[in-house]
Design a protein around this motif. Sequence first.
Motif, PDB file in Angstrom:
ATOM      1  N   VAL A 282       5.909  -6.030   8.037  1.00 15.73           N
ATOM      2  CA  VAL A 282       6.079  -4.854   7.158  1.00 15.73           C
ATOM      3  C   VAL A 282       4.932  -4.776   6.158  1.00 15.73           C
ATOM      4  CG1 VAL A 282       7.491  -3.974   5.251  1.00 15.73           C
ATOM      5  CG2 VAL A 282       8.583  -4.656   7.385  1.00 15.73           C
ATOM      6  N   VAL A 283       4.607  -5.917   5.570  1.00 19.65           N
ATOM      7  CA  VAL A 283       3.522  -5.926   4.567  1.00 19.65           C
ATOM      8  C   VAL A 283       2.192  -5.582   5.226  1.00 19.65           C
ATOM      9  CG1 VAL A 283       2.226  -7.398   2.985  1.00 19.65           C
ATOM     10  CG2 VAL A 283       4.703  -7.567   3.058  1.00 19.65           C
ATOM     11  N   ALA A 284       1.960  -6.165   6.396  1.00 17.43           N
ATOM     12  CA  ALA A 284       0.685  -5.927   7.087  1.00 17.43           C
ATOM     13  C   ALA A 284       0.517  -4.472   7.491  1.00 17.43           C
ATOM     14  CB  ALA A 284       0.590  -6.827   8.313  1.00 17.43           C
ATOM     15  N   SER A 285       1.649  -3.808   7.787  1.00 17.49           N
ATOM     16  CA  SER A 285       1.563  -2.398   8.213  1.00 17.49           C
ATOM     17  C   SER A 285       1.503  -1.442   7.030  1.00 17.49           C
ATOM     18  CB  SER A 285       2.787  -2.015   9.040  1.00 17.49           C
ATOM     19  OG  SER A 285       3.151  -3.010   9.910  1.00 17.49           O
ATOM     20  N   GLY A 286       1.468  -1.980   5.830  1.00 20.66           N
ATOM     21  CA  GLY A 286       1.431  -1.088   4.656  1.00 20.66           C
ATOM     22  C   GLY A 286       2.793  -0.518   4.323  1.00 20.66           C
ATOM     23  N   GLY A 287       3.837  -1.161   4.811  1.00 18.48           N
ATOM     24  CA  GLY A 287       5.187  -0.635   4.591  1.00 18.48           C
ATOM     25  C   GLY A 287       5.546  -0.524   3.114  1.00 18.48           C
ATOM     26  N   VAL A 288       5.119  -1.524   2.333  1.00 14.64           N
ATOM     27  CA  VAL A 288       5.501  -1.526   0.915  1.00 14.64           C
ATOM     28  C   VAL A 288       4.885  -0.346   0.184  1.00 14.64           C
ATOM     29  CG1 VAL A 288       5.402  -2.840  -1.227  1.00 14.64           C
ATOM     30  CG2 VAL A 288       5.806  -4.029   0.917  1.00 14.64           C
ATOM     31  N   GLN A 289       3.596  -0.099   0.457  1.00 16.36           N
ATOM     32  CA  GLN A 289       2.938   1.040  -0.220  1.00 16.36           C
ATOM     33  C   GLN A 289       3.642   2.349   0.097  1.00 16.36           C
ATOM     34  OE1 GLN A 289       1.380  -1.533   1.022  1.00 16.36           O
ATOM     35  NE2 GLN A 289      -0.741  -1.687   0.386  1.00 16.36           N
ATOM     36  N   HIS A 290       4.007   2.521   1.380  1.00 15.08           N
ATOM     37  CA  HIS A 290       4.655   3.781   1.764  1.00 15.08           C
ATOM     38  C   HIS A 290       6.049   3.899   1.150  1.00 15.08           C
ATOM     39  CE1 HIS A 290       1.341   4.919   4.218  1.00 15.08           C
ATOM     40  NE2 HIS A 290       1.478   3.896   5.042  1.00 15.08           N
ATOM     41  N   LEU A 291       6.729   2.780   1.032  1.00 13.10           N
ATOM     42  CA  LEU A 291       8.039   2.817   0.379  1.00 13.10           C
ATOM     43  C   LEU A 291       7.877   3.195  -1.092  1.00 13.10           C
ATOM     44  CD1 LEU A 291       9.781  -0.330   1.921  1.00 13.10           C
ATOM     45  CD2 LEU A 291      10.436   2.056   2.284  1.00 13.10           C
ATOM     46  N   LEU A 292       6.869   2.618  -1.726  1.00  9.19           N
ATOM     47  CA  LEU A 292       6.621   2.947  -3.135  1.00  9.19           C
ATOM     48  C   LEU A 292       6.294   4.437  -3.286  1.00  9.19           C
ATOM     49  CD1 LEU A 292       4.568  -0.178  -4.262  1.00  9.19           C
ATOM     50  CD2 LEU A 292       6.799   0.510  -5.125  1.00  9.19           C
ATOM     51  N   HIS A 293       5.569   4.957  -2.325  1.00  9.30           N
ATOM     52  CA  HIS A 293       5.244   6.383  -2.362  1.00  9.30           C
ATOM     53  C   HIS A 293       6.522   7.208  -2.213  1.00  9.30           C
ATOM     54  CE1 HIS A 293       2.819   9.975  -1.909  1.00  9.30           C
ATOM     55  NE2 HIS A 293       3.555  10.287  -0.853  1.00  9.30           N
ATOM     56  N   ALA A 294       7.388   6.764  -1.330  1.00 10.36           N
ATOM     57  CA  ALA A 294       8.638   7.496  -1.076  1.00 10.36           C
ATOM     58  C   ALA A 294       9.551   7.501  -2.292  1.00 10.36           C
ATOM     59  CB  ALA A 294       9.366   6.900   0.128  1.00 10.36           C
ATOM     60  N   VAL A 295       9.404   6.504  -3.133  1.00  6.02           N
ATOM     61  CA  VAL A 295      10.228   6.451  -4.355  1.00  6.02           C
ATOM     62  C   VAL A 295       9.933   7.648  -5.260  1.00  6.02           C
ATOM     63  CG1 VAL A 295      10.571   5.106  -6.487  1.00  6.02           C
ATOM     64  CG2 VAL A 295      10.578   3.955  -4.304  1.00  6.02           C
ATOM     65  N   SER A 296       8.764   8.234  -5.116  1.00  5.84           N
ATOM     66  CA  SER A 296       8.405   9.390  -5.948  1.00  5.84           C
ATOM     67  C   SER A 296       8.823  10.714  -5.328  1.00  5.84           C
ATOM     68  CB  SER A 296       6.892   9.417  -6.180  1.00  5.84           C
ATOM     69  OG  SER A 296       6.479   8.229  -6.764  1.00  5.84           O
ATOM     70  N   SER A 297       9.544  10.657  -4.232  1.00  6.13           N
ATOM     71  CA  SER A 297       9.958  11.898  -3.560  1.00  6.13           C
ATOM     72  C   SER A 297      10.868  12.724  -4.460  1.00  6.13           C
ATOM     73  CB  SER A 297      10.707  11.534  -2.270  1.00  6.13           C
ATOM     74  OG  SER A 297      11.347  12.656  -1.736  1.00  6.13           O
ATOM     75  N   GLN A 298      10.890  14.004  -4.183  1.00  7.77           N
ATOM     76  CA  GLN A 298      11.792  14.909  -4.913  1.00  7.77           C
ATOM     77  C   GLN A 298      13.205  14.847  -4.356  1.00  7.77           C
ATOM     78  OE1 GLN A 298      10.738  16.609  -7.647  1.00  7.77           O
ATOM     79  NE2 GLN A 298       8.940  15.355  -7.242  1.00  7.77           N
ATOM     80  N   ASP A 299      13.298  14.319  -3.138  1.00  5.04           N
ATOM     81  CA  ASP A 299      14.605  14.262  -2.478  1.00  5.04           C
ATOM     82  C   ASP A 299      15.292  12.937  -2.851  1.00  5.04           C
ATOM     83  OD1 ASP A 299      16.675  13.737  -0.557  1.00  5.04           O
ATOM     84  OD2 ASP A 299      15.787  15.284   0.715  1.00  5.04           O
ATOM     85  N   ASN A 300      16.449  13.069  -3.465  1.00  5.30           N
ATOM     86  CA  ASN A 300      17.140  11.875  -3.955  1.00  5.30           C
ATOM     87  C   ASN A 300      17.547  10.915  -2.845  1.00  5.30           C
ATOM     88  OD1 ASN A 300      17.663  10.986  -6.594  1.00  5.30           O
ATOM     89  ND2 ASN A 300      19.845  11.003  -6.129  1.00  5.30           N
ATOM     90  N   THR A 301      17.885  11.439  -1.680  1.00  2.00           N
ATOM     91  CA  THR A 301      18.317  10.540  -0.591  1.00  2.00           C
ATOM     92  C   THR A 301      17.140   9.691  -0.133  1.00  2.00           C
ATOM     93  OG1 THR A 301      17.854  12.227   1.086  1.00  2.00           O
ATOM     94  CG2 THR A 301      20.117  12.107   0.240  1.00  2.00           C
ATOM     95  N   VAL A 302      15.942  10.273  -0.157  1.00  2.00           N
ATOM     96  CA  VAL A 302      14.736   9.522   0.211  1.00  2.00           C
ATOM     97  C   VAL A 302      14.472   8.442  -0.840  1.00  2.00           C
ATOM     98  CG1 VAL A 302      12.225   9.674   0.479  1.00  2.00           C
ATOM     99  CG2 VAL A 302      13.696  11.403   1.518  1.00  2.00           C
TER     100      VAL A 302
END
Lengths: 231, 653
Positions: free
Chosen positions: B84-104
């Motif tokens: 997960v870390v090698a694939s950049g999963g953490v960065q993308h999850l952190l990005h998703a935390v800023s989504s406007q959609d609460n479920t995301v």
Amino acid sequence: MARTEAWTKKTVSKDDWEKKLAAVKIYKEDMNKLVMNFLVTEGYVDAAEVFHKESNTKPGVDLAAITDRMEIRKAVQSGDIQQAIERVNDLNPEILEQQHELSFHMQQQRLIELIRQGRTEEALEHAQEYLAPPGEDDPAFLEELERTVTLLAFEDASQSPLADLMDITQRQKTASELNAAILSSQCQEKEPRLPTLLKLLVWAQNQLDTRCTYPRINDLAAPTLTDPMQT
Amino acid sequence: MVAKQQEVVDRLRSLDRSTRLKAVREIKNQIIGNKSKKLSYIKLEAVPRVVELLQENADAFLVVQSAATVGSFAYGLEDGFRAVVASGGVQHLLHAVSSQDNTVVEAALRALKLVWQSSGSTPPHQLDGLNLERLISLLSASSTKTSEIATQVLAQYCQCANMEILARLAQDPNVASALMQLLVSQNGGQEAAVTALSLLTSSSSSMAAQCTAHPHWQHSLLSLLKHLKPAARLAACVCLRNICLTPDIQDKVGATTIETVHRAMLPVLLKLLHMPAVLDTAPQVLTDLLQQSPAMQKAAMDSDAVSSLTTLLHHEQTWHNRPCFKEGILRALAILCKNHSDACTNFMERASIGQVARALDDSDVQVRAAACACIQSLSGSMKCLRHIPMAELMPPMLRLLLLQPEPELQHSALKALSNLVLDTASAKDNVAQSAGLPAMVQMLALPDDERRCSAMWALANLIHAASPAVCDAVMAALPWNQFVPLLQDTNSCVQDKSFMFMRNLAAGRSAAECVKQWSGGSAVPALVARMQELPPPQHILVHILYCLSNFASTGSEEDRDAIASVAGECIKAHLHHEGVEVRTAALWVILNLTDGADDDAPDRAMKRIQQFQSLGTEERLRDMLQDMSLDVRERVSTALNNFGCTSSDNSEF
């Protein structure tokens, strides 16, 4: 000369008892909270909504979450374990991720349902993919797996010595385990408080029985006081 | 099976959205709670493909499913975490935390929590300014579920963050404010909030101070002491401990509040000691509480804490492989036994000394240090000292003294040994006959004042009431020319203990002759010279006078004549000293110099009396018949008897 119990036990008349009871202050808000707690924990969503409107007692939980929990429970009780797994993973993927015993029991129930439906090959495949690996790590799981797979050896598993696994109560057991896990993940108590209070009442009466004669409540559903003066 | 799984992985790249969605859901539902499935899909390189789906911002449902799948891959499996870390999963999850959609947002937060739970001691990705800000803002989200999960993520992040990160988080006032607010929530956010606070307040006293700015901090934290979960109760105790340790807290909240908090914490901590598995740090928090408050030590004694702690010590399974837990138990016992003789008695009655002796050889250095502190406390009680099995204790104690590379632990061992050798012949023999004695002598040359003082104190205790063999061994190990500079040491404690050493040495039989040989006849002149300098501190003066008194008692007539001649005037002057101990000690010197019990030389005693009389000593003695000290008055009577009659019997001091 030995003393009989009647000589040492005090007797409290019904009138006196009722006077003592009347002096105890119970607040309506507390009773409402108990009722709401029961409705919410047992999953009576509609009743909880109406009770909330009528008594202004807050449910304290998201009622939509109760609906989800009840749907999941129904799915297990009807034998659709796959559906239950998908729903609980949608609700909160941490539950089955972190609770290995529950996760194993869900897969075990799935195996039982496949055996019940006579899908023997799928059952064996399922056992191999989902139950054998945890069985390798834990002897308790291995024992349960072996027990469950043994069902396949019988033509009519419901008549076998392992018939308890095929019984509806096994589904109930799995459903309750899952329900408790969901409640815990939502920081709710696993059981409503009302049964605990009733148990306390029964225990207190049993203790009091050794010390005095008093108006007992013998029927919790219709809690009238007996008259200790009448035989 | 593998072919079927490959087919599912291939569908992750389908151009059809619903196909991709179905595939990721299938993987998610297969891998959750199933390590072997995770491994299979990792080998088929499913992780990078799922991580790609996290970037499909327009498709909330797909992102939600992908986030849950990524979190599950990382959880509980090192290969999954690395993938997960090698694939950049953490960065993308952190990005998703800023989504406007609460479920995301919620799905991404849950996934991050699982990732960080699996990351061990190092978070895979340091939260930068924006991400941290976003996470902190979510603590106060309008959706209680979101704020609850955000708090859990923060708590998880704190558990694997280093002190620098914690200190930075602690500086943000929004963090304290949001977490304190969450303490009064009735959901899972409460437990996570108190966990995060316990970590943040442990790293920063300013964070602890910020908590007290919240109007209901006391009520919120005290009510958490009754939380269902033991871990939450312990976290509340940690927060309260940290708050009570904040500088000037007593001025800020009042002593009564501090005491109320302490009294609420104590029973909770005592119960938490017996909670299985959870709580390695519970004993340490208890130790901190006992250290802060003598009143809590008393309350702990009243709650039979020593029995609880020794019971735990006896059950190896409770502390096996839990050095932090064992260390805390021993330290708590050390504090209670140090200040309460009942605690020592209780401890000894429960036959726990063997456990402590074994802990002195523990593989963990902190456990050894805690065991040593325990021995130090126990050996401080004379009543206890007599029952300590020296044969069991001395070998590990000497090993600690001789073989410990850690100076602090070696020092602690020295202090404990100092107590042990005071009153026990076998302990004295052990040290004198082992490498322990030269080790103590070597420590007299250390630059550290405290350690030099402890070494001198240990030698002084060693020589106290010691056998001639032990005294000889000590004098052989510590030559006079190495000892005498210590009488002038820059550190007053070292000086004091050096004179105490001399005094104890002088108290032995035939001491005068032995010390004369050891010092080449320089001991008495050195003592008198020191006495005649600008007034030495009272306690040193007392040591010097008793040394002279003892030499007078055990020495020859020549020795007595020498003392009277060199020190007579000085001794007479000290009869006027304001300190009763000095006057008493000076009287003893006079008594031993004027005692005519030795029928071989009554003339010499008379000569010394005349010397004192010529100094006006008799007049002074008569004045001292009105001294306020009974002890002084009795000694004066005897001395006047000596002056009038030389037949009084004065025993050795």
